[in-house]
Design a protein around this motif. Structure first.
Motif, PDB file in Angstrom:
ATOM      1  N   ILE A  28      35.225  58.786  59.274  1.00  0.00           N
ATOM      2  CA  ILE A  28      35.750  59.493  58.201  1.00  0.00           C
ATOM      3  C   ILE A  28      36.458  60.831  58.717  1.00  0.00           C
TER       4      ILE A  28
ATOM      5  N   GLN B  42      35.071  54.781  52.843  1.00  0.00           N
ATOM      6  CA  GLN B  42      35.331  55.727  53.824  1.00  0.00           C
ATOM      7  C   GLN B  42      36.563  56.050  53.115  1.00  0.00           C
ATOM      8  N   TYR B  45      36.282  58.816  50.592  1.00  0.00           N
ATOM      9  CA  TYR B  45      35.884  60.140  51.373  1.00  0.00           C
ATOM     10  C   TYR B  45      37.216  60.808  51.949  1.00  0.00           C
TER      11      TYR B  45
END
Lengths: 285, 170
Positions: A28, B42, B45
């Motif tokens: 991320i 993901q 996020y």
């Protein structure tokens, strides 16, 4: 079992088998960095309502909390000969862990009040554990009716984690599945075990316990298939290092028991599973 | 709740620790494809990071992540046609169930999860958000981007569709 409860258990069992990749946070962060370097452009945010989350009221048929691993044979605190009372704490990784104390037997209200007072007191036997509630929070009243335990506190939960710490502790004391914090508060239930509890619990012996020499009975609960048990002597030397198979438990924890022959002395027991460790210092002899 | 004085990086780290795993589990129940579930979460996020200056609140951020995950799963289902693939791959009824209570439980759970997998997407969302994520009707409505009345009707139709399976098992 009601249809709702069957659905709940099945989903939890399926969720319990899902693991995440260990490098997800790095992935991320990498994507955020790459995104920053490129020109800024709008993200699709259709359907977003940023209104404050409404009170969580889920009206569901009452069902008893899922069975949990059995309590330890002994405890380190409380009234000798009293009833075992579970208190949940925040473990080192943020998941809930459980300790037992002995209290005089009483009504469900009295047990809940005793467990809550201990939880809000914020002094677990294991110094690695903590409470999510601010110091000075007091219990004003506890009432049980129609499967719901209403807890009147001088304060509201500071976080979802704090609410779950209270819900698990109160439901363990009363045996009733639902909890309301404050007379007008939403009805809360235990969150899915796999998301709420610490990945591994060293149930027995408890932290700080003195165990007679001979056989030291060790009892561990964890999610997954196996747990690694290590015992260190006071010198730091590892004297036991074993992998134990866990009984199948999904969506609840699985359990393992083993009896160890340890010479008199001070030891640290470490149970490791799912990337987490629970350790207890004990004295043998 | 007190405003956390986090920057976007810190917010992602904190919210990752608190919610990543449950959100991946939520996505995998909606999708039944684990690799894809992580990808969808993901994405959520990364979007949250870009959006943080407008949220600046952990509760709102969690609501945002849920919406992004539900939407992400929906579009993943549309684009990859995983529904069809999974229906085709639905496992045959298990033979010779073990006498062990644990094994029997696992078979029961698998049958219920298979039936949930076969529901239309909105019904599956309503069921998973209610019974796995334990959200209120208002929170489910927000996560799905529909009215509370629609949540109620999706959920009751889903429970009705699942009832024969549940009755067979009990």
């Amino acid at each position: 079992m009601t249809p709702e409860e069957a659905i709940r258990r099945a989903l939890e069992a399926s969720a319990a088998t899902v693991e995440v990749s260990p490098d997800a946070l790095a992935t991320i962060r990498g994507r955020v960095r790459r995104r920053r370097r490129t020109a800024r452009w709008g993200w699709a945010t259709a359907g977003l309502a940023a209104a404050a989350a409404a009170a969580a009221v889920v009206a569901l048929p009452a069902a008893p909390p899922a069975p949990r691993p059995a309590p330890p044979a002994t405890t380190t605190s409380g009234t000798p000969g009293g009833a075992l009372l579970a208190v949940y704490w925040i473990g080192p990784g943020g998941g809930l862990v459980r300790e037992f104390t002995r209290q005089p037997a009483g009504t469900p209200e009295e047990r809940a009040r005793a467990a809550l007072t201990r939880m809000l007191d914020g002094r677990p036997a294991d110094p690695d554990y903590a409470t999510a509630w601010p110091a000075g929070t007091r219990v004003r009243a506890v009432a049980v009716a129609d499967g719901v335990t209403t807890v009147d506190l001088a304060g509201s939960p500071p976080s979802a984690r704090a609410a779950q710490q209270l819900v698990w502790t109160v439901t363990a004391a009363t045996g009733q599945p639902e909890v309301r914090i404050g007379p007008g508060g939403p009805v809360l239930r235990r969150g899915p075990a796999v998301d709420t509890l610490a990945p591994v619990w060293l149930i027995n012996p408890q932290h700080g316990e003195r165990v007679p020499a001979g056989g030291v009975a060790v009892h561990v609960a964890a999610f997954g298939r196996e747990v690694r048990l290590r015992v260190r002597a006071a010198s730091g030397a590892v004297v036991v290092d074993r992998v134990l198979a866990l009984s199948p438990g999904a969506p609840a924890q699985g359990e393992a028991r083993v009896t160890l022959a340890l010479d008199p002395g001070a030891y640290t027991l470490e149970a490791a599973a799912g990337g987490a460790v629970d350790d207890h210092a004990i004295t043998v002899g | 709740m007190e405003q956390p004085p986090w920057g976007a990086d810190e917010a992602v780290t904190q919210l990752f620790g608190a919610h990543y795993r449950p959100l991946v589990r939520l996505a995998s129940l909606l999708l039944h494809e684990r690799g894809l579930a992580e990808e969808v979460v993901q994405d959520a996020y990364v979007k949250l990071h870009a959006r943080w200056h407008r949220l600046r609140d952990a509760d709102k951020a969690l609501a945002y992540l849920r919406v992004a995950v539900v939407n992400g799963c929906r579009s993943a289902l549309r684009h990859r046609r995983v529904v069809a693939a999974h229906l085709a791959a639905a496992r045959p009824p298990a033979d010779a169930p073990s006498a062990e209570a644990g094994a029997l439980d696992l078979l029961t759970h698998a049958a219920v999860v298979d039936a949930i997998r076969a529901l239309p997407p909105r019904q599956r969302e309503a069921i998973v958000l209610r019974y796995y994520a334990d959200l209120s009707e208002a929170e489910i409505a927000e996560a799905m981007g529909v009215s509370r009345g629609a949540v109620k009707s999706h959920a009751s139709r889903a429970v009705a569709a699942l009832r024969p399976v549940l009755e067979r098992l009990s």
